[in-house]
Design a protein around this motif. Structure first.
Motif, PDB file in Angstrom:
ATOM      1  N   ILE A 155      -2.450  -1.732   3.421  1.00 28.61           N
ATOM      2  CA  ILE A 155      -2.013  -1.305   4.749  1.00 28.61           C
ATOM      3  C   ILE A 155      -2.824  -2.055   5.793  1.00 28.61           C
ATOM      4  O   ILE A 155      -4.051  -2.055   5.752  1.00 28.61           O
ATOM      5  CB  ILE A 155      -2.192   0.213   4.957  1.00 28.61           C
ATOM      6  CG1 ILE A 155      -1.382   0.993   3.919  1.00 28.61           C
ATOM      7  CG2 ILE A 155      -1.789   0.616   6.381  1.00 28.61           C
ATOM      8  CD1 ILE A 155      -1.639   2.485   3.927  1.00 28.61           C
TER       9      ILE A 155
ATOM     10  N   ALA B 290      -8.462   3.219  12.876  1.00 29.50           N
ATOM     11  CA  ALA B 290      -7.534   2.425  12.063  1.00 29.50           C
ATOM     12  C   ALA B 290      -7.969   2.409  10.601  1.00 29.50           C
ATOM     13  O   ALA B 290      -7.136   2.558   9.688  1.00 29.50           O
ATOM     14  CB  ALA B 290      -7.430   1.003  12.612  1.00 29.50           C
TER      15      ALA B 290
ATOM     16  N   ALA C 118      -3.533  -1.704   9.508  1.00 31.87           N
ATOM     17  CA  ALA C 118      -3.384  -0.765  10.623  1.00 31.87           C
ATOM     18  C   ALA C 118      -3.726  -1.470  11.920  1.00 31.87           C
ATOM     19  O   ALA C 118      -4.697  -2.231  11.994  1.00 31.87           O
ATOM     20  CB  ALA C 118      -4.299   0.433  10.416  1.00 31.87           C
TER      21      ALA C 118
ATOM     22  N   SER D 240      -1.640  11.222  10.001  1.00 33.89           N
ATOM     23  CA  SER D 240      -0.254  11.080  10.472  1.00 33.89           C
ATOM     24  C   SER D 240       0.254  12.372  11.076  1.00 33.89           C
ATOM     25  O   SER D 240       0.949  12.361  12.094  1.00 33.89           O
ATOM     26  CB  SER D 240       0.661  10.637   9.321  1.00 33.89           C
ATOM     27  OG  SER D 240       0.341   9.322   8.920  1.00 33.89           O
TER      28      SER D 240
ATOM     29  N   PHE E  21      -3.827   7.261   4.612  1.00 33.90           N
ATOM     30  CA  PHE E  21      -2.396   7.100   4.388  1.00 33.90           C
ATOM     31  C   PHE E  21      -2.119   6.503   3.013  1.00 33.90           C
ATOM     32  O   PHE E  21      -1.168   6.897   2.339  1.00 33.90           O
ATOM     33  CB  PHE E  21      -1.744   6.248   5.487  1.00 33.90           C
ATOM     34  CG  PHE E  21      -0.255   6.379   5.521  1.00 33.90           C
ATOM     35  CD1 PHE E  21       0.332   7.467   6.151  1.00 33.90           C
ATOM     36  CD2 PHE E  21       0.557   5.458   4.895  1.00 33.90           C
ATOM     37  CE1 PHE E  21       1.722   7.623   6.166  1.00 33.90           C
ATOM     38  CE2 PHE E  21       1.938   5.594   4.903  1.00 33.90           C
ATOM     39  CZ  PHE E  21       2.523   6.680   5.543  1.00 33.90           C
ATOM     40  N   GLU E  22      -2.969   5.570   2.581  1.00 32.13           N
ATOM     41  CA  GLU E  22      -2.763   5.003   1.243  1.00 32.13           C
ATOM     42  C   GLU E  22      -2.946   6.081   0.177  1.00 32.13           C
ATOM     43  O   GLU E  22      -2.202   6.143  -0.792  1.00 32.13           O
ATOM     44  CB  GLU E  22      -3.697   3.822   0.983  1.00 32.13           C
ATOM     45  CG  GLU E  22      -3.341   3.112  -0.302  1.00 32.13           C
ATOM     46  CD  GLU E  22      -3.962   1.751  -0.456  1.00 32.13           C
ATOM     47  OE1 GLU E  22      -4.081   1.313  -1.619  1.00 32.13           O
ATOM     48  OE2 GLU E  22      -4.312   1.103   0.551  1.00 32.13           O
TER      49      GLU E  22
ATOM     50  N   ILE F 218       2.780  -1.679   6.074  1.00 33.84           N
ATOM     51  CA  ILE F 218       2.544  -1.254   4.701  1.00 33.84           C
ATOM     52  C   ILE F 218       3.171  -2.237   3.733  1.00 33.84           C
ATOM     53  O   ILE F 218       4.374  -2.513   3.796  1.00 33.84           O
ATOM     54  CB  ILE F 218       3.119   0.161   4.501  1.00 33.84           C
ATOM     55  CG1 ILE F 218       2.468   1.105   5.517  1.00 33.84           C
ATOM     56  CG2 ILE F 218       2.929   0.625   3.071  1.00 33.84           C
ATOM     57  CD1 ILE F 218       3.286   2.322   5.852  1.00 33.84           C
TER      58      ILE F 218
ATOM     59  N   TRP G  29      -7.509   6.074   9.111  1.00 35.15           N
ATOM     60  CA  TRP G  29      -6.101   6.440   8.963  1.00 35.15           C
ATOM     61  C   TRP G  29      -5.452   5.658   7.834  1.00 35.15           C
ATOM     62  O   TRP G  29      -4.741   6.224   6.995  1.00 35.15           O
ATOM     63  CB  TRP G  29      -5.383   6.213  10.280  1.00 35.15           C
ATOM     64  CG  TRP G  29      -3.952   6.692  10.337  1.00 35.15           C
ATOM     65  CD1 TRP G  29      -3.267   7.452   9.425  1.00 35.15           C
ATOM     66  CD2 TRP G  29      -3.042   6.430  11.393  1.00 35.15           C
ATOM     67  NE1 TRP G  29      -1.986   7.678   9.853  1.00 35.15           N
ATOM     68  CE2 TRP G  29      -1.818   7.058  11.066  1.00 35.15           C
ATOM     69  CE3 TRP G  29      -3.144   5.726  12.585  1.00 35.15           C
ATOM     70  CZ2 TRP G  29      -0.709   6.993  11.890  1.00 35.15           C
ATOM     71  CZ3 TRP G  29      -2.038   5.674  13.408  1.00 35.15           C
ATOM     72  CH2 TRP G  29      -0.828   6.299  13.057  1.00 35.15           C
ATOM     73  N   SER G  30      -5.680   4.345   7.781  1.00 34.15           N
ATOM     74  CA  SER G  30      -5.026   3.546   6.739  1.00 34.15           C
ATOM     75  C   SER G  30      -5.510   3.948   5.350  1.00 34.15           C
ATOM     76  O   SER G  30      -4.714   3.991   4.403  1.00 34.15           O
ATOM     77  CB  SER G  30      -5.217   2.048   6.993  1.00 34.15           C
ATOM     78  OG  SER G  30      -6.580   1.699   7.044  1.00 34.15           O
TER      79      SER G  30
ATOM     80  N   ARG H 259       0.469   1.018  14.763  1.00 32.42           N
ATOM     81  CA  ARG H 259       1.391   0.548  13.751  1.00 32.42           C
ATOM     82  C   ARG H 259       0.678   0.530  12.403  1.00 32.42           C
ATOM     83  O   ARG H 259      -0.466   0.070  12.316  1.00 32.42           O
ATOM     84  CB  ARG H 259       1.875  -0.873  14.063  1.00 32.42           C
ATOM     85  CG  ARG H 259       2.793  -0.948  15.265  1.00 32.42           C
ATOM     86  CD  ARG H 259       2.908  -2.356  15.837  1.00 32.42           C
ATOM     87  NE  ARG H 259       1.651  -2.978  16.209  1.00 32.42           N
ATOM     88  CZ  ARG H 259       0.894  -2.628  17.274  1.00 32.42           C
ATOM     89  NH1 ARG H 259       1.264  -1.634  18.055  1.00 32.42           N
ATOM     90  NH2 ARG H 259      -0.222  -3.263  17.548  1.00 32.42           N
ATOM     91  N   LEU H 260       1.343   1.054  11.393  1.00 34.66           N
ATOM     92  CA  LEU H 260       0.875   0.882  10.025  1.00 34.66           C
ATOM     93  C   LEU H 260       1.854  -0.077   9.357  1.00 34.66           C
ATOM     94  O   LEU H 260       3.036   0.232   9.219  1.00 34.66           O
ATOM     95  CB  LEU H 260       0.835   2.216   9.267  1.00 34.66           C
ATOM     96  CG  LEU H 260      -0.158   3.263   9.746  1.00 34.66           C
ATOM     97  CD1 LEU H 260      -0.154   4.468   8.813  1.00 34.66           C
ATOM     98  CD2 LEU H 260      -1.561   2.715   9.889  1.00 34.66           C
TER      99      LEU H 260
ATOM    100  N   TYR I   8       5.805   2.888  11.475  1.00 35.67           N
ATOM    101  CA  TYR I   8       5.489   2.717  10.067  1.00 35.67           C
ATOM    102  C   TYR I   8       6.383   1.590   9.577  1.00 35.67           C
ATOM    103  O   TYR I   8       7.602   1.781   9.452  1.00 35.67           O
ATOM    104  CB  TYR I   8       5.767   3.995   9.272  1.00 35.67           C
ATOM    105  CG  TYR I   8       4.885   5.156   9.680  1.00 35.67           C
ATOM    106  CD1 TYR I   8       3.716   5.420   8.998  1.00 35.67           C
ATOM    107  CD2 TYR I   8       5.221   5.988  10.742  1.00 35.67           C
ATOM    108  CE1 TYR I   8       2.892   6.484   9.355  1.00 35.67           C
ATOM    109  CE2 TYR I   8       4.411   7.054  11.115  1.00 35.67           C
ATOM    110  CZ  TYR I   8       3.251   7.294  10.411  1.00 35.67           C
ATOM    111  OH  TYR I   8       2.443   8.343  10.759  1.00 35.67           O
TER     112      TYR I   8
END
Length: 142
Positions: free
Chosen positions: A83, A55, A85, A128, A62-63, A104, A58-59, A101-102, A139
């Motif tokens: 985010i 988590a 996560a 992702s 993703f940011e 955001i 990934w977060s 789940r993200l 998302y």
């Protein structure tokens, strides 16, 4: 394993050494920047667990992908972008699996712009792309 194209280049290789698994494990990176105890989720053990590590990674990724996407779209990300996560470890008769789940937060950014950034980031973020079609993912722009 899928064949990597010959024209791609390795940008970075993360190297860790783990012993003890999730029950009473230790995981250390080759550069010494990561040195964590591992515990089974929900047991109150002294360490983190693979789901939390996933988590966090990934977060963060993703940011970064949202920053790239926003730049390509000519959109400025808010300073307080965040985010949350959530990675669920689930099980059924077939065994264990993940879902995620993200959530955001892009405060002050118009919803259509926020949705466009998130959608573009989904195609940029390596995490992702790795989970796409492999685990249930939401998302959520909050």
């Amino acid at each position: 394993m899928e064949t990597v194209t010959s024209n791609s280049k390795v940008l970075y290789t993360a190297k860790t050494h783990t012993t003890g698994g999730r029950e009473k494990g230790l995981s250390r990176s080759s550069d010494g920047n990561l040195d964590v105890r591992l515990s089974v989720p929900g047991t109150g053990g002294p360490g983190t667990n693979p789901e939390q590590l996933f988590a966090a990674g990934w977060s963060a990724c993703f940011e970064g992908a949202m920053g790239i996407a926003a730049g390509k779209l000519g959109i400025a990300l808010p300073e307080d972008t965040a985010i949350d996560a959530e990675v669920d470890l689930r099980s059924d008769k077939s065994g264990c699996f993940l879902q995620a789940r993200l959530n955001i937060s892009l405060p002050g950014l118009a919803r259509p712009s926020a949705l466009a950034v998130v959608e573009a980031a989904r195609g940029i973020c390596p995490y992702s792309k790795a989970v796409n079609g492999n685990i249930p993912v939401e998302y959520n722009v909050i």
